[in-house]
Design a protein around this motif. Structure first.
Motif, PDB file in Angstrom:
ATOM      1  N   SER A 122     -23.686 -12.806  84.027  1.00  0.00           N
ATOM      2  CA  SER A 122     -23.169 -12.626  82.669  1.00  0.00           C
ATOM      3  C   SER A 122     -22.464 -11.280  82.550  1.00  0.00           C
ATOM      4  CB  SER A 122     -24.312 -12.698  81.655  1.00  0.00           C
ATOM      5  OG  SER A 122     -23.875 -12.334  80.369  1.00  0.00           O
TER       6      SER A 122
ATOM      7  N   GLY B 170     -25.206 -18.537  73.025  1.00  0.00           N
ATOM      8  CA  GLY B 170     -25.737 -19.078  74.270  1.00  0.00           C
ATOM      9  C   GLY B 170     -25.810 -20.585  74.306  1.00  0.00           C
TER      10      GLY B 170
ATOM     11  N   LEU C  19     -24.219 -21.743  77.793  1.00  0.00           N
ATOM     12  CA  LEU C  19     -25.120 -22.087  78.882  1.00  0.00           C
ATOM     13  C   LEU C  19     -24.971 -23.528  79.358  1.00  0.00           C
ATOM     14  CD1 LEU C  19     -28.257 -20.160  77.646  1.00  0.00           C
ATOM     15  CD2 LEU C  19     -26.955 -19.678  79.712  1.00  0.00           C
TER      16      LEU C  19
ATOM     17  N   THR D  70     -18.722 -15.464  78.796  1.00  0.00           N
ATOM     18  CA  THR D  70     -19.423 -14.228  78.413  1.00  0.00           C
ATOM     19  C   THR D  70     -18.459 -13.051  78.310  1.00  0.00           C
ATOM     20  OG1 THR D  70     -19.977 -13.766  80.736  1.00  0.00           O
ATOM     21  CG2 THR D  70     -21.585 -14.991  79.442  1.00  0.00           C
TER      22      THR D  70
ATOM     23  N   LEU E   6     -31.727 -20.258  77.890  1.00  0.00           N
ATOM     24  CA  LEU E   6     -31.377 -19.780  76.553  1.00  0.00           C
ATOM     25  C   LEU E   6     -32.303 -18.656  76.116  1.00  0.00           C
ATOM     26  CD1 LEU E   6     -29.655 -20.063  74.013  1.00  0.00           C
ATOM     27  CD2 LEU E   6     -31.254 -21.828  73.214  1.00  0.00           C
TER      28      LEU E   6
ATOM     29  N   PHE F 209     -31.483 -15.553  78.034  1.00  0.00           N
ATOM     30  CA  PHE F 209     -30.223 -15.012  77.513  1.00  0.00           C
ATOM     31  C   PHE F 209     -30.477 -14.204  76.244  1.00  0.00           C
ATOM     32  CE2 PHE F 209     -26.068 -15.521  75.286  1.00  0.00           C
ATOM     33  CZ  PHE F 209     -25.252 -14.937  76.246  1.00  0.00           C
TER      34      PHE F 209
END
Length: 337
Positions: free
Chosen positions: A75, A119, A123, A134, A230, A233
């Motif tokens: 990311s 996200g 994702l 990102t 998630l 993240f």
């Protein structure tokens, strides 16, 4: 007497090197802790400033390490959440005069909550597409900071952000000066490091590693991979937001430059250079890459040259970062051959 009995008696009579060698981890830990506590009295103010910046960047780097090193998600969004945390803390402190710990928590929660809707779609993407997505978060964050002038004051940014203020009744106080801020940042960095250690050692941490190694296999044995990604993240964003909050209170200024890609690449270099998937490697990487970069600002003509040489050494001689070297060192001081 048989040969087997003889060898067994010999092995019992002669302890191995692992038994004979002394475990030096505790004495070394005491030395490191004592040095960290005594640092303001051992080094100059500018070197102390460089360590403070390194400790601040350690927080988003810890979050990124959970993504890259333990879950296998590359990311570039950390600068976006770092900037969100900085602006959240700055706006609260300037307009409402809230204490430092309130701003710290609010910055982390705001970054984490904003990471949730970002996200969910991101994702679902794979590999390169996720990385580019990102990167887009950083660009969007900087654009909002520049153009939402009524809130962020645009390119002028937020200024006169107060130093950390603790409202503890009659014992209320403000942290001012480099020494006081160093101890505050050190305390937050230690707590963040312990939190990451607890996450990694938990069953959730083992599931994260399973996702990194083989996501399909992890899902086949019942690991809710998408939900885990998630959550990680969001946790990563929380760490970045907390780092941004401390950064805002330390510099007392926040501008759209807080969202610049330089910060995301610096955090990525810390993780990959120190050793993705290791906590000690990220701590070492932060002190080396950020601390060295800040310390060399006094010699700008040498700063980028030295930084470039560090990266070249990393690429050619330490392709897995400094983690193998650090692990070897820990094995040595732990008494393992």
């Amino acid at each position: 007497m048989s040969l087997t009995q003889t060898s067994r008696e010999t092995s019992l009579a002669e302890p191995s090197l692992e038994v004979r060698r002394r475990d030096l981890r505790l004495p070394l830990g005491i030395i490191v802790a004592s040095t960290a506590l005594a640092a303001p009295f051992l080094i100059g103010s500018y070197a102390l400033h460089a360590i403070i910046i390194a400790l601040i960047f350690l927080l988003p780097a810890h979050g990124l390490n959970l993504l890259v090193g333990y879950t296998g998600l590359l990311s570039l969004a950390q600068a976006a959440f770092f900037g969100i945390g900085a602006y959240t803390a700055g706006l609260l402190a300037v307009h409402y005069g809230t204490p430092f710990y309130v701003n710290l928590v609010a910055a982390g929660l705001t970054a984490g909550l904003i990471a949730l809707p970002l996200g969910v779609p991101a994702l679902r993407l794979r590999a390169t597409s996720f990385v580019m997505c990102t990167l887009g978060f950083v660009i969007i964050g900087q654009a909002i900071a520049k153009n939402w002038i009524s809130v962020t004051r645009g390119d002028m940014g937020l200024s006169s952000i107060p130093k950390p203020y603790f409202a503890l009744g009659p014992a209320s106080f403000t942290v001012s000066g480099t020494t006081g801020f160093y101890y505050l940042t050190l305390a937050v960095a230690v707590l963040a490091t312990l939190a990451v250690w607890a996450i990694v050692r938990s069953p959730a941490g083992r599931n994260m590693i399973a996702i990194r190694e083989n996501e399909t296999l992890a899902e086949s044995v019942g690991v809710p991979t998408w939900r885990y990604k998630l959550i990680v993240f969001m946790i990563s964003a929380v760490f970045a937001g907390i780092g941004g909050s401390i950064y805002a209170h330390y510099l007392t200024v926040v501008s759209p430059l807080t969202f610049q890609m330089y910060y995301s690449t610096t955090m990525l270099i810390i993780v990959l250079g120190g050793g993705a998937g290791t906590i000690s490697g990220v701590v070492f990487g932060s002190l080396l890459f950020v601390g060295l970069s800040e310390a060399l600002r006094v010699a700008p003509e040498l700063r980028m040259i030295a930084y470039g040489f560090c990266l070249l050494i990393l690429v050619f001689w330490f392709k897995k970062g400094f983690a193998p070297l650090i692990n070897r060192f820990w094995s040595f001081v732990g008494g393992v051959k």
